[in-house]
Motif scaffolding. Structure first.
Motif, PDB file in Angstrom:
ATOM      1  N   VAL A 142       0.861  -1.182   0.000  1.00 36.21           N
ATOM      2  CA  VAL A 142       0.000   0.000   0.000  1.00 36.21           C
ATOM      3  C   VAL A 142       0.897   1.232   0.000  1.00 36.21           C
ATOM      4  N   ASP A 143       0.770   2.048  -1.040  1.00 37.93           N
ATOM      5  CA  ASP A 143       1.521   3.295  -1.135  1.00 37.93           C
ATOM      6  C   ASP A 143       0.654   4.445  -0.661  1.00 37.93           C
ATOM      7  N   ILE A 144       1.213   5.282   0.209  1.00 41.87           N
ATOM      8  CA  ILE A 144       0.511   6.459   0.721  1.00 41.87           C
ATOM      9  C   ILE A 144       1.285   7.696   0.276  1.00 41.87           C
ATOM     10  N   ASP A 145       0.585   8.608  -0.396  1.00 36.26           N
ATOM     11  CA  ASP A 145       1.248   9.805  -0.888  1.00 36.26           C
ATOM     12  C   ASP A 145       0.229  10.913  -1.087  1.00 36.26           C
ATOM     13  N   GLY A 146       0.696  12.131  -0.961  1.00 37.42           N
ATOM     14  CA  GLY A 146      -0.139  13.299  -1.197  1.00 37.42           C
ATOM     15  C   GLY A 146       0.030  13.790  -2.623  1.00 37.42           C
ATOM     16  N   VAL A 147      -0.964  14.523  -3.084  1.00 37.73           N
ATOM     17  CA  VAL A 147      -0.920  15.094  -4.426  1.00 37.73           C
ATOM     18  C   VAL A 147      -1.644  16.430  -4.393  1.00 37.73           C
ATOM     19  N   LEU A 148      -1.123  17.396  -5.114  1.00 40.64           N
ATOM     20  CA  LEU A 148      -1.822  18.677  -5.195  1.00 40.64           C
ATOM     21  C   LEU A 148      -2.848  18.609  -6.318  1.00 40.64           C
ATOM     22  N   VAL A 149      -4.059  19.031  -6.020  1.00 42.70           N
ATOM     23  CA  VAL A 149      -5.129  19.109  -7.014  1.00 42.70           C
ATOM     24  C   VAL A 149      -5.490  20.578  -7.141  1.00 42.70           C
ATOM     25  N   LEU A 150      -5.216  21.136  -8.291  1.00 45.27           N
ATOM     26  CA  LEU A 150      -5.427  22.566  -8.491  1.00 45.27           C
ATOM     27  C   LEU A 150      -6.897  22.880  -8.739  1.00 45.27           C
ATOM     28  N   ALA A 151      -7.313  24.019  -8.247  1.00 50.04           N
ATOM     29  CA  ALA A 151      -8.663  24.520  -8.475  1.00 50.04           C
ATOM     30  C   ALA A 151      -8.529  25.924  -9.048  1.00 50.04           C
ATOM     31  N   HIS A 152      -9.412  26.272  -9.967  1.00 53.91           N
ATOM     32  CA  HIS A 152      -9.344  27.587 -10.597  1.00 53.91           C
ATOM     33  C   HIS A 152     -10.419  28.534 -10.081  1.00 53.91           C
ATOM     34  N   SER A 153     -11.158  28.065  -9.074  1.00 50.67           N
ATOM     35  CA  SER A 153     -12.159  28.928  -8.457  1.00 50.67           C
ATOM     36  C   SER A 153     -12.337  28.487  -7.012  1.00 50.67           C
ATOM     37  N   GLU A 154     -13.066  29.276  -6.242  1.00 50.77           N
ATOM     38  CA  GLU A 154     -13.309  28.932  -4.844  1.00 50.77           C
ATOM     39  C   GLU A 154     -14.099  27.626  -4.762  1.00 50.77           C
ATOM     40  N   LYS A 155     -13.521  26.629  -4.153  1.00 52.37           N
ATOM     41  CA  LYS A 155     -14.179  25.354  -3.892  1.00 52.37           C
ATOM     42  C   LYS A 155     -14.114  25.131  -2.397  1.00 52.37           C
ATOM     43  N   GLN A 156     -14.982  24.277  -1.878  1.00 51.65           N
ATOM     44  CA  GLN A 156     -14.951  23.995  -0.453  1.00 51.65           C
ATOM     45  C   GLN A 156     -13.576  23.471  -0.049  1.00 51.65           C
ATOM     46  N   ASP A 157     -12.959  24.071   0.945  1.00 48.76           N
ATOM     47  CA  ASP A 157     -11.653  23.712   1.500  1.00 48.76           C
ATOM     48  C   ASP A 157     -10.480  23.952   0.561  1.00 48.76           C
ATOM     49  N   ALA A 158     -10.704  24.553  -0.609  1.00 49.52           N
ATOM     50  CA  ALA A 158      -9.566  24.910  -1.459  1.00 49.52           C
ATOM     51  C   ALA A 158      -8.843  26.083  -0.804  1.00 49.52           C
ATOM     52  N   SER A 159      -7.535  26.095  -0.915  1.00 50.08           N
ATOM     53  CA  SER A 159      -6.752  27.165  -0.310  1.00 50.08           C
ATOM     54  C   SER A 159      -5.411  27.265  -1.013  1.00 50.08           C
ATOM     55  N   ALA A 160      -4.643  28.265  -0.640  1.00 46.37           N
ATOM     56  CA  ALA A 160      -3.303  28.428  -1.202  1.00 46.37           C
ATOM     57  C   ALA A 160      -2.454  27.228  -0.816  1.00 46.37           C
ATOM     58  N   THR A 161      -1.639  26.743  -1.744  1.00 49.79           N
ATOM     59  CA  THR A 161      -0.784  25.586  -1.490  1.00 49.79           C
ATOM     60  C   THR A 161       0.652  26.038  -1.253  1.00 49.79           C
ATOM     61  N   LEU A 162       1.476  25.122  -0.814  1.00 52.10           N
ATOM     62  CA  LEU A 162       2.889  25.406  -0.597  1.00 52.10           C
ATOM     63  C   LEU A 162       3.600  25.719  -1.907  1.00 52.10           C
ATOM     64  N   GLU A 163       3.029  25.282  -3.022  1.00 49.59           N
ATOM     65  CA  GLU A 163       3.640  25.485  -4.344  1.00 49.59           C
ATOM     66  C   GLU A 163       3.207  26.810  -4.970  1.00 49.59           C
ATOM     67  N   LYS A 164       2.569  27.675  -4.200  1.00 53.55           N
ATOM     68  CA  LYS A 164       2.083  28.980  -4.669  1.00 53.55           C
ATOM     69  C   LYS A 164       0.958  28.829  -5.706  1.00 53.55           C
ATOM     70  N   THR A 165       0.165  27.764  -5.558  1.00 56.21           N
ATOM     71  CA  THR A 165      -1.014  27.556  -6.391  1.00 56.21           C
ATOM     72  C   THR A 165      -2.230  27.578  -5.480  1.00 56.21           C
TER      73      THR A 165
END
Length: 158
Positions: free
Chosen positions: A7-30
């Motif tokens: 079982v592999d556990i890993d995070g991934v950034l999912v970009l959003a182009h508008s306000e979505k529930q719980d969307a926020s600025a990421t560490l990657e400046k996205t």
């Protein structure tokens, strides 16, 4: 599922182009989400089967022990009972899972899971590893059972 489940556990950034529930600025400046996922590795002949997903805001920390523990528990709950504890299940994560709290959770008494956690290799760690006797190491193998290049018993291809 043969003799071992990975079982592999890993995070991934999912970009959003508008306000979505719980969307926020990421560490990657996205802007978006940073879910933590668990996949069963079916080797080179198959694809990863998703078994867990923890939705998190885009600013969620990379090495949050509680999130890794929750994702691991969710993933284990999806496996047949015989794979939920014992050496037949290997939990893998990159250095983001490298916390004492998460590894203690994986190693807790009676569980006996196998686990592999990546880490950043500093000069001090590199020199310490070189002092470990060869008899203390276990050969690293690929999901198909072949010895991984660059490990004990096999030289890396250059």
């Amino acid at each position: 599922m043969g003799g071992q489940v990975i079982v592999d556990i890993d995070g991934v950034l999912v970009l959003a182009h508008s306000e979505k529930q719980d969307a926020s600025a990421t560490l990657e400046k996205t802007f978006g989400r940073h879910p933590l996922m668990g996949f069963v590795d079916h080797g080179s002949g198959g694809s990863g089967e998703p078994v867990a997903g923890l939705l998190r805001p885009g600013n969620a920390g990379s090495n949050t022990a509680s999130d890794h523990m929750e994702t691991a528990e969710l993933a284990l709950a999806q496996l047949p009972k015989k794979y939920r504890r014992g050496g037949r299940t290997l939990i893998r994560t990159d250095s983001d899972g490298g916390t004492h709290e998460f590894t203690a959770c994986l190693a807790k008494r009676g569980r006996r899971l196998s686990y592999s956690v990546g880490m950043t290799i500093t000069d001090a760690i590199h020199h310490a590893v070189l002092r470990v006797p060869a008899t203390a190491w276990t050969v690293a193998v690929e999901s198909g059972g072949e010895i991984r290049d660059g490990t004990l018993g096999r030289r890396a291809r250059r």
